[in-house]
Design a protein around this motif. Structure first.
Motif: not given
Length: 437
Positions: A136, A139, A142-143, A174, A178
């Protein structure tokens, strides 16, 4: 004497006085000298501070300097001893940027202590700390990198990423696993912290993240001991608050370009500095001396991994030599698709990919044979069956060792050094035997 050396010499005078005041045990080692007699040559007369001495002095420091403002953490470094910290971690809020200036960059600092030390930027201007405890966290990172912000006086996106090397490898995998597009990232620089970064991983990180990788070297025992990779000469430089030495097997100072030796570090105390004195601390790392740098005015160094994971010999007339360094082996096989790999628990918190693993190898001295060593590498095939493939792999490896490290050829020519390279079938090396950085 360069301006950097003059500054270090000035700081050493204060360090000498404060060290004697704050650590009674040092009074027996450090004579009371007149100011003009305190210089770098006097420092070199002091004994090396090893891991045991560091732990003992840290305990003495806690007992004799309890009145100084501090809080304590336990390091994840080679000593595991207490390290004293001063100050606090401010909440994220970019300070107002003066009007009329170019937009200031935003820094994203990643890590939670499990992935190594994160390099610090001056004054932490416009920086945000992002924890990387699980998938998480990656994630969210990257955002953050894809998002555009509206902080007055700052760039719209984070252009500098400060991240431990193992976490940078995980971030790369990662993104690849993804299928995350990086065209929306605004990164220009990726700052890592490591004891050694292989060329294969440097290329991969720069290619995937589309940013320049700038490495930093340091260790947790001395928080201010952070050397930065120089864009001019390519070697690493400490600030004027740190005095580095590279010494041979006998403790003699080395200065010739490309000479290899053990890196010693002294923390020089600044005005009103409450830090624990650390004099000639043995980093446990091998360093190659660089060439004079026109940008910094001094000669830098390059870390090549742990001394204990390297081979040092007496080269006779050629001097002490390190024909095989940890980094030489790691650089040669880190990107190999035929070398077996191990999952490292410390680095396996996020993805079970090759980014979390080390090549399976170990380097051993030959106690019964002078100037010989044995390198064992576990392969994904059995070298006894695939003899041609193994012969080609060994030849390529020896060629890379010869090309990377001048000491390798000098040791062969001047000291009759021989490296036995043994290819092992799958499952031969246990996890605890593998040499990890």
């Amino acid at each position: 004497m360069s301006p950097l050396e003059l500054s270090r010499n000035f700081n050493l005078i204060r360090t000498w006085r404060l060290s004697r005041q704050r650590l009674p045990s040092l009074q027996r080692l450090m004579p009371e000298l007149a100011e003009q007699d305190i210089h770098l040559e006097a420092l070199r007369q002091l004994p090396v501070t090893g891991k045991l001495e560091y732990r003992e002095r840290a305990q003495e420091w806690l007992e004799t300097n309890a009145a100084l403002p501090h809080f304590m953490i336990r390091t994840g470094g080679t000593t595991g001893a207490p390290t004293l910290q001063w100050g606090y971690m401010p909440p994220y809020a970019p300070p107002p940027a003066p009007s009329g200036e170019e937009p200031r960059p935003l820094y994203l600092k990643a890590g939670d202590g499990r992935q190594g030390t994160v390099p610090h930027f001056p004054k932490d201007v416009g920086s945000l700390i992002a924890p990387l405890r699980d998938i998480e966290g990656y994630r969210i990172m990257t955002e953050i990198l894809q998002t555009r912000y509206r902080f007055a006086g700052y760039e719209e996106q984070f252009s500098r990423l400060s991240i431990p090397l193992p976490a940078a490898k995980k971030l790369v995998h990662y993104i690849l696993l993804n299928n995350i597009g990086v065209n929306n990232f605004g990164l220009r620089e990726v700052h890592t912290n490591s004891s050694f970064v292989s060329r294969a991983w440097r290329r991969r990180i720069e290619t995937v993240l589309q940013a320049k990788l700038i490495d930093h070297y340091g260790f947790t025992e001395i928080q201010t001991a952070r050397a930065h990779e120089c864009p001019s000469c390519g070697y690493y430089h400490f600030p004027d608050s740190i005095y580095p030495e590279v010494v041979d097997l006998r403790g003699n100072l080395l200065s010739a370009p490309h000479a290899n030796g053990r890196l010693l570090v002294t923390r020089l105390l600044e005005e009103n500095d409450c830090a624990m004195p650390v004099l000639r601390f043995d980093s446990g790392d091998i360093a190659e001396i660089g060439v004079p740098c026109a940008f910094t005015g001094e000669t830098g160094f390059k870390p090549w991994g742990k001394i204990d994971h390297s081979i040092g010999i007496d080269g006779g007339a050629a001097g002490d030599l390190y024909p095989v360094r940890y980094g030489d082996i790691q650089d040669a096989i880190d990107s190999s698709a035929v070398v077996a790999r191990i999952d490292n628990i410390r680095h396996s918190l996020v993805t079970l990919t090759e980014g979390d693993t080390f090549p399976k190898w170990r380097l051993l001295p030959c106690p019964d044979a002078a100037n010989q060593a044995r390198l064992e590498i576990e392969m994904l095939f059995d070298p006894r069956l695939f003899t041609d493939e193994w012969a080609q792999f060994e030849a390529d490896l020896r060629a890379r060792l010869d090309a990377n490290n001048p000491d390798y050829r000098r040791a062969i020519d001047h000291a009759g050094f021989h490296l036995h390279i043994a290819g092992l079938p799958p499952g031969s090396l246990s996890d605890r035997d593998v040499m990890k950085s």
